[in-house]
Scaffold this motif. Structure first.
Motif, PDB file in Angstrom:
ATOM      1  N   LYS A 187       0.851  -1.080   0.050  1.00 36.60           N
ATOM      2  CA  LYS A 187      -0.103   0.155  -0.001  1.00 36.60           C
ATOM      3  C   LYS A 187       0.924   1.257   0.210  1.00 36.60           C
ATOM      4  O   LYS A 187       2.148   1.147   0.527  1.00 36.60           O
ATOM      5  CB  LYS A 187      -0.885  -0.089   1.063  1.00 36.60           C
ATOM      6  CG  LYS A 187      -1.997  -1.102   1.274  1.00 36.60           C
ATOM      7  CD  LYS A 187      -2.838  -1.020   2.496  1.00 36.60           C
ATOM      8  CE  LYS A 187      -4.024  -2.219   2.533  1.00 36.60           C
ATOM      9  NZ  LYS A 187      -4.699  -2.005   3.845  1.00 36.60           N
ATOM     10  N   LEU A 188       0.356   2.129  -0.398  1.00 37.16           N
ATOM     11  CA  LEU A 188       1.085   3.521  -0.792  1.00 37.16           C
ATOM     12  C   LEU A 188       1.816   4.102   0.760  1.00 37.16           C
ATOM     13  O   LEU A 188       2.910   4.364   0.782  1.00 37.16           O
ATOM     14  CB  LEU A 188       0.281   4.544  -1.268  1.00 37.16           C
ATOM     15  CG  LEU A 188       0.853   6.117  -1.342  1.00 37.16           C
ATOM     16  CD1 LEU A 188       2.158   5.844  -2.246  1.00 37.16           C
ATOM     17  CD2 LEU A 188      -0.071   7.091  -1.871  1.00 37.16           C
ATOM     18  N   GLU A 189       0.947   4.250   1.489  1.00 35.95           N
ATOM     19  CA  GLU A 189       1.481   4.837   2.877  1.00 35.95           C
ATOM     20  C   GLU A 189       2.391   3.778   3.614  1.00 35.95           C
ATOM     21  O   GLU A 189       3.305   4.188   4.175  1.00 35.95           O
ATOM     22  CB  GLU A 189       0.105   4.891   3.752  1.00 35.95           C
ATOM     23  CG  GLU A 189      -0.649   6.147   3.652  1.00 35.95           C
ATOM     24  CD  GLU A 189      -1.622   5.957   2.503  1.00 35.95           C
ATOM     25  OE1 GLU A 189      -2.098   6.846   1.890  1.00 35.95           O
ATOM     26  OE2 GLU A 189      -2.046   4.606   2.066  1.00 35.95           O
ATOM     27  N   ASP A 190       2.252   2.405   3.336  1.00 35.82           N
ATOM     28  CA  ASP A 190       3.132   1.603   3.954  1.00 35.82           C
ATOM     29  C   ASP A 190       4.460   1.785   3.478  1.00 35.82           C
ATOM     30  O   ASP A 190       5.565   1.551   3.972  1.00 35.82           O
ATOM     31  CB  ASP A 190       2.743  -0.006   4.025  1.00 35.82           C
ATOM     32  CG  ASP A 190       1.375  -0.266   4.862  1.00 35.82           C
ATOM     33  OD1 ASP A 190       1.311   0.236   5.685  1.00 35.82           O
ATOM     34  OD2 ASP A 190       0.734  -1.108   4.366  1.00 35.82           O
ATOM     35  N   ALA A 191       4.331   1.865   1.786  1.00 39.07           N
ATOM     36  CA  ALA A 191       5.810   1.956   1.347  1.00 39.07           C
ATOM     37  C   ALA A 191       6.464   3.256   1.696  1.00 39.07           C
ATOM     38  O   ALA A 191       7.569   3.497   1.647  1.00 39.07           O
ATOM     39  CB  ALA A 191       5.655   1.978  -0.360  1.00 39.07           C
ATOM     40  N   PHE A 232       7.465   9.714  -3.542  1.00 41.33           N
ATOM     41  CA  PHE A 232       8.549   8.900  -3.113  1.00 41.33           C
ATOM     42  C   PHE A 232       9.901   9.874  -3.161  1.00 41.33           C
ATOM     43  O   PHE A 232      10.351  10.059  -1.839  1.00 41.33           O
ATOM     44  CB  PHE A 232       8.747   7.524  -3.757  1.00 41.33           C
ATOM     45  CG  PHE A 232       7.547   6.753  -3.476  1.00 41.33           C
ATOM     46  CD1 PHE A 232       7.707   6.088  -2.454  1.00 41.33           C
ATOM     47  CD2 PHE A 232       6.556   6.577  -4.244  1.00 41.33           C
ATOM     48  CE1 PHE A 232       6.558   5.199  -2.177  1.00 41.33           C
ATOM     49  CE2 PHE A 232       5.550   5.647  -4.088  1.00 41.33           C
ATOM     50  CZ  PHE A 232       5.622   5.020  -2.912  1.00 41.33           C
ATOM     51  N   LEU A 233      10.304  10.478  -4.078  1.00 43.38           N
ATOM     52  CA  LEU A 233      11.333  11.157  -4.257  1.00 43.38           C
ATOM     53  C   LEU A 233      11.243  12.560  -3.592  1.00 43.38           C
ATOM     54  O   LEU A 233      12.056  12.565  -2.566  1.00 43.38           O
ATOM     55  CB  LEU A 233      11.627  11.490  -5.798  1.00 43.38           C
ATOM     56  CG  LEU A 233      12.846  12.509  -6.064  1.00 43.38           C
ATOM     57  CD1 LEU A 233      14.286  11.998  -5.277  1.00 43.38           C
ATOM     58  CD2 LEU A 233      13.140  12.986  -7.423  1.00 43.38           C
ATOM     59  N   LEU A 234      10.058  13.233  -3.772  1.00 40.71           N
ATOM     60  CA  LEU A 234      10.233  14.404  -3.112  1.00 40.71           C
ATOM     61  C   LEU A 234       9.915  14.401  -1.390  1.00 40.71           C
ATOM     62  O   LEU A 234      10.650  15.091  -0.625  1.00 40.71           O
ATOM     63  CB  LEU A 234       8.912  15.257  -3.609  1.00 40.71           C
ATOM     64  CG  LEU A 234       8.950  15.581  -4.859  1.00 40.71           C
ATOM     65  CD1 LEU A 234       7.907  16.530  -5.327  1.00 40.71           C
ATOM     66  CD2 LEU A 234      10.139  16.401  -5.294  1.00 40.71           C
TER      67      LEU A 234
END
Length: 406
Positions: free
Chosen positions: A8-12, A313-315
């Motif tokens: 999931k996005l928040e987990d990642a 992710f990068l920012l």
């Protein structure tokens, strides 16, 4: 690893940010610190205002003397104070921002005064309360009070605040060193000689531009061909980088070589694949180098996928490396100006336009379509397996401006 379901996005995001240690602090001249993050609480070195100041143009009078008449005996202008005393029955002309004489108690607006041969009379209402038009000493801040907390970016307003508080230099975290490597045999750098089967190499410049807003010290390598040895050679040139970003080659095709190249290079794959659309095949790896840890982000090659994963992710990594209090983008709510179909098994981020009240999705949502990305100002957040949405339904949106951080 490959059998694990996408995160999931928040987990990642959480797993990625747990890998980050803020970079060391350094003192920087304040105008060079725009958009960088304060490393330690900034305390005021002076009191602002340092004296009682008039907030309006008018006349300063003494305590208990709000009805007049008054004799005009002098003037206090901004930067040119009146150094004498005033007593009941006397007044001085005073400008906005000018210091009040020690005996002054109130400022009466100039439009409430009639002047005749140096004699002033009240023609309007006196101020209520009497000190209504005075900015008292220390109204904004006083010496040794915290004016900017650690982890906040130095916006133009905060730069002005820091200077007003007596700071010409500020402690900020060192700017992250970022290397962007775009790879793919199909990428062309010579735009005058781009064959029909090639694609202009636009992802690298796009990612550098995104990172530039967060003051990263950047370099670009590539485009690098689809060859493991060439990719490893490019990685070797990034030994000094705090974060390495690759674009393209992160999926599972025969020519997707980023993951095996990273493993041969000595990096550890921390996780791979996130349940979002676009951007599923994002890869996160780490490598120990000269006593510190490098973070590697393997982004997809499709330009919109590359943008969306860099956004999420990068920012955030660049912010976290600079000690930001808030690293990940923050959602807002908006109402749809059009219906949306049901979403699929992955969380979707649709390009859209928000007019401040309602939002509509771009017609073209293909992950290779830069035109709809360039004409959008938000990403519309659609949860996995969401039912069809109607006009007027509320949805979460992420502002593209400033990377979603207010």
């Amino acid at each position: 690893m490959t059998a694990s379901p996408p995160l999931k996005l928040e987990d990642a995001q959480r797993q990625l940010l747990e890998l980050v240690t803020p970079l060391p602090a350094e003192q920087v001249e304040i105008l060079a610190a725009l958009n960088r993050y304060v490393a330690r609480p900034l305390l005021a070195r002076r009191t602002q205002p340092s004296a009682d100041l008039s907030a309006m143009d008018g006349y300063a009078v003494s305590a208990g003397d709000l009805q007049g008449p008054w004799q005009l005996i002098g003037e206090s202008a901004a930067g040119h104070p009146y150094h004498g005393h005033i007593t009941p029955g006397q007044a001085i002309r005073i400008s906005t921002g000018a210091a009040l004489p020690e005996d002054a108690f109130a400022v009466i607006l100039q439009e409430d005064i009639t002047a005749d041969a140096g004699l002033l009379s009240l023609s309007g209402d006196p101020p209520s309360p009497p000190r209504k038009h005075i900015r008292p000493r220390g109204m904004d801040f006083t010496t040794n009070t915290e004016i900017i907390s650690a982890g906040n970016p130095l916006t133009p307003a905060r730069i002005a605040l820091a200077i007003a508080a007596g700071h010409s230099h500020v402690p900020v975290h060192r700017a992250p060193r970022l290397t962007v490597i775009d790879s793919g045999d199909e990428l062309a750098t010579d735009l005058a000689d781009c064959a029909a089967y090639c694609t202009p190499a636009s992802n690298g410049p796009m990612l550098l531009a995104m990172a530039h807003s967060l003051c990263a010290a950047t370099q670009r390598i590539g485009p690098v061909p689809d060859n493991i040895d060439a990719i490893i050679s490019a990685l070797d040139t990034a030994n000094d980088a705090d974060i390495i970003v690759t674009s393209g080659g992160a999926s599972v095709g025969d020519h997707d070589l980023i993951r095996p190249a990273l493993e041969r290079w000595g990096a550890r794959i921390d996780f791979w694949r996130v349940a979002i659309k676009p951007g599923k095949p994002i890869l996160v790896a780490t490598r120990s180098q000269a006593g510190r840890q490098q973070i590697i982000l393997g982004l997809p090659g499709n330009p919109v996928s590359s943008y969306v994963t860099a956004y999420h992710f990068l920012l955030p990594v660049l912010r976290a490396m600079q000690g930001a209090l808030c690293a990940s983008p923050l959602p807002l709510s908006a109402r749809l100006s059009m219906p949306l179909p049901p979403s699929g098994r992955r969380r979707e981020f649709l390009r859209g336009w928000w007019d401040g009240k309602t939002v509509n999705a771009a017609k073209l949502q293909d992950s290779g379509a830069l035109s709809s990305l360039a004409s959008s100002n938000v990403l519309i957040d659609r949860p996995a397996m969401a039912p069809a949405a109607r006009t007027g339904d509320e949805v979460d949106i992420f502002l593209l401006q400033n990377g979603g951080i207010a």
